[in-house]
Write a protein that holds these residues in place. Structure first.
Motif, PDB file in Angstrom:
ATOM      1  N   ARG A  42       0.843  -1.189   0.000  1.00 22.37           N
ATOM      2  CA  ARG A  42       0.000   0.000   0.000  1.00 22.37           C
ATOM      3  C   ARG A  42       0.883   1.245   0.000  1.00 22.37           C
ATOM      4  N   ASP A  43       0.307   2.344  -0.396  1.00 20.62           N
ATOM      5  CA  ASP A  43       1.056   3.596  -0.454  1.00 20.62           C
ATOM      6  C   ASP A  43       0.182   4.725   0.124  1.00 20.62           C
ATOM      7  N   PRO A  44       0.562   5.219   1.318  1.00 23.83           N
ATOM      8  CA  PRO A  44       1.749   4.873   2.099  1.00 23.83           C
ATOM      9  C   PRO A  44       1.597   3.502   2.767  1.00 23.83           C
ATOM     10  N   VAL A  45       2.744   2.942   3.178  1.00 23.93           N
ATOM     11  CA  VAL A  45       2.745   1.630   3.809  1.00 23.93           C
ATOM     12  C   VAL A  45       2.079   1.704   5.176  1.00 23.93           C
ATOM     13  N   PHE A  46       1.193   0.737   5.442  1.00 23.55           N
ATOM     14  CA  PHE A  46       0.572   0.635   6.766  1.00 23.55           C
ATOM     15  C   PHE A  46       1.494  -0.200   7.659  1.00 23.55           C
ATOM     16  N   THR A  47       1.910   0.361   8.755  1.00 28.54           N
ATOM     17  CA  THR A  47       2.862  -0.349   9.627  1.00 28.54           C
ATOM     18  C   THR A  47       2.258  -0.782  10.959  1.00 28.54           C
ATOM     19  N   ASP A  48       1.061  -0.298  11.292  1.00 25.05           N
ATOM     20  CA  ASP A  48       0.499  -0.581  12.617  1.00 25.05           C
ATOM     21  C   ASP A  48       0.298  -2.076  12.839  1.00 25.05           C
ATOM     22  N   ARG A  49      -0.322  -2.761  11.886  1.00 23.57           N
ATOM     23  CA  ARG A  49      -0.597  -4.189  12.048  1.00 23.57           C
ATOM     24  C   ARG A  49       0.693  -5.000  12.075  1.00 23.57           C
ATOM     25  N   MET A  50       1.654  -4.621  11.262  1.00 23.22           N
ATOM     26  CA  MET A  50       2.920  -5.359  11.243  1.00 23.22           C
ATOM     27  C   MET A  50       3.683  -5.165  12.547  1.00 23.22           C
ATOM     28  N   ALA A  51       3.683  -3.945  13.074  1.00 20.98           N
ATOM     29  CA  ALA A  51       4.379  -3.695  14.340  1.00 20.98           C
ATOM     30  C   ALA A  51       3.752  -4.502  15.468  1.00 20.98           C
ATOM     31  N   ALA A  52       2.404  -4.532  15.506  1.00 17.70           N
ATOM     32  CA  ALA A  52       1.725  -5.327  16.521  1.00 17.70           C
ATOM     33  C   ALA A  52       2.020  -6.814  16.333  1.00 17.70           C
ATOM     34  N   GLY A  53       2.075  -7.257  15.084  1.00 18.71           N
ATOM     35  CA  GLY A  53       2.378  -8.659  14.808  1.00 18.71           C
ATOM     36  C   GLY A  53       3.772  -9.052  15.268  1.00 18.71           C
ATOM     37  N   LEU A  54       4.739  -8.167  15.091  1.00 20.71           N
ATOM     38  CA  LEU A  54       6.102  -8.459  15.537  1.00 20.71           C
ATOM     39  C   LEU A  54       6.172  -8.592  17.056  1.00 20.71           C
ATOM     40  N   TRP A  55       5.431  -7.755  17.774  1.00 22.39           N
ATOM     41  CA  TRP A  55       5.414  -7.860  19.236  1.00 22.39           C
ATOM     42  C   TRP A  55       4.804  -9.186  19.684  1.00 22.39           C
ATOM     43  N   VAL A  56       3.728  -9.599  19.016  1.00 26.03           N
ATOM     44  CA  VAL A  56       3.108 -10.886  19.353  1.00 26.03           C
ATOM     45  C   VAL A  56       4.070 -12.032  19.053  1.00 26.03           C
ATOM     46  N   ASP A  57       4.727 -11.970  17.899  1.00 26.83           N
ATOM     47  CA  ASP A  57       5.711 -13.007  17.553  1.00 26.83           C
ATOM     48  C   ASP A  57       6.816 -13.077  18.601  1.00 26.83           C
ATOM     49  N   LEU A  58       7.310 -11.912  19.002  1.00 25.79           N
ATOM     50  CA  LEU A  58       8.383 -11.866  19.995  1.00 25.79           C
ATOM     51  C   LEU A  58       7.930 -12.471  21.315  1.00 25.79           C
ATOM     52  N   ALA A  59       6.707 -12.136  21.729  1.00 19.68           N
ATOM     53  CA  ALA A  59       6.190 -12.658  23.001  1.00 19.68           C
ATOM     54  C   ALA A  59       6.077 -14.175  22.957  1.00 19.68           C
ATOM     55  N   TYR A  60       5.496 -14.707  21.882  1.00 27.46           N
ATOM     56  CA  TYR A  60       5.379 -16.167  21.754  1.00 27.46           C
ATOM     57  C   TYR A  60       6.759 -16.815  21.731  1.00 27.46           C
TER      58      TYR A  60
END
Length: 292
Positions: A255-273
């Motif tokens: 997308r333009d501009p790039v949406f980063t909110d969902r990806m940032a939240a996903g990285l935190w969840v991945d890190l926690a798991y």
């Protein structure tokens, strides 16, 4: 300072270097073992074959229905080969990539125990936590390799079938080839982080049994169950806490501009798991009675 104190100081200084060298040697040996197994090599071929089959199917569809375009990712592939890398990740992230990681993680500890080599590894001597760290690192490399193979294979096959050039984003704007490839690189890294987190779940399960097939099936079923739960609308309150919920969020890079909110939240969840299940694996493995 006495000679004994000097020797003691040298010993303390050399010990971390020896441990680092031991870790590198063990890690290199683990990677040779992982990528040397015939079934893992076949798995990589299957991952590449699936994205190739997807590209051919889309090419045939585009030839049968020329000029027909939609707004989704799969129909956008016919316009530019780079999109096939994204489409391949989108299709394979739901089943095939998690299955590949499940096979690797199932072999991590249970496979060694089943073959009778785990006890000899620990006698080497190799600390249990260090051995788990090596296994975890190899799973991270395995997840990255699988995602990179799908993305790279998608670009190569897509370029051969559809050509390559500036591409139209899902928002309607156009970006250059370099920008598109950079976004695909970021998507590959994002997918690899999620697969690594799943690998930590599989690593924990692998410490609970001496049957690698059981560990593989349990890990794959865990991933499948997470996808099922994520698809139930009545459980929308639970979705943000599920590992797989934001795995497809890498599409926001188109997308333009790039949406980063969902990806940032996903990285935190991945890190926690990843952290939680690696810690559980360490606790379990340190208390595990290794008899084989």
């Amino acid at each position: 300072m006495s000679a004994a104190e000097e020797l003691s100081g040298v010993s303390v200084a050399v010990r971390p270097v020896r441990r680092a060298g031991s870790f590198r040697r063990l890690f290199a040996s683990e990677l040779r073992l992982v990528f040397g197994r015939r079934r893992n090599q076949v798995g990589l071929v299957v991952l590449l074959g699936l994205v190739t089959l997807l590209g051919v199917a889309l090419k045939v569809s585009a030839m049968r229905h020329p000029g027909q375009r939609g707004g989704d990712l799969l129909t956008a592939v016919a316009g530019n080969g780079i999109f096939l890398g994204f489409a391949g990740l989108t299709v394979e992230i739901a089943l095939f990539l998690p299955l590949a990681v499940s096979v690797l993680s199932g072999d991590a500890i249970a496979g060694e125990a089943n073959l009778g080599t785990l006890r000899y590894l620990l006698v080497a001597p190799v600390g249990r936590v260090r051995l788990l760290a090596v296994k975890a690192a190899s799973l991270a490399v395995g997840g990255l390799t699988g995602a990179a193979l799908v993305a790279t294979g998608g670009v190569l096959v897509g370029t051969a079938l559809f050509g390559i050039g500036s591409l139209t984003t899902l928002s309607g704007s156009r970006i250059g080839v370099v920008d598109g490839l950079l976004r695909l690189l970021l998507a590959t890294g994002y997918v690899a982080v999620g697969l690594t987190a799943l690998g930590m779940i599989g690593l924990f399960i692998s410490t609970l049994t001496e049957q690698p097939i059981a560990a593989t099936v349990a890990t794959a079923m865990t991933a499948a169950l997470l996808w099922v739960l994520d698809a139930v609308p009545q459980l929308d309150w639970l979705h943000p806490w599920l590992l797989v919920d934001r795995w497809p969020a890498f599409v926001d890079l188109l997308r333009d501009p790039v949406f980063t909110d969902r990806m940032a939240a996903g990285l935190w969840v991945d890190l926690a798991y990843g952290v939680v299940f690696f810690a559980l694996a360490c606790l379990r493995f340190r208390r595990k009675d290794v008899t084989s």
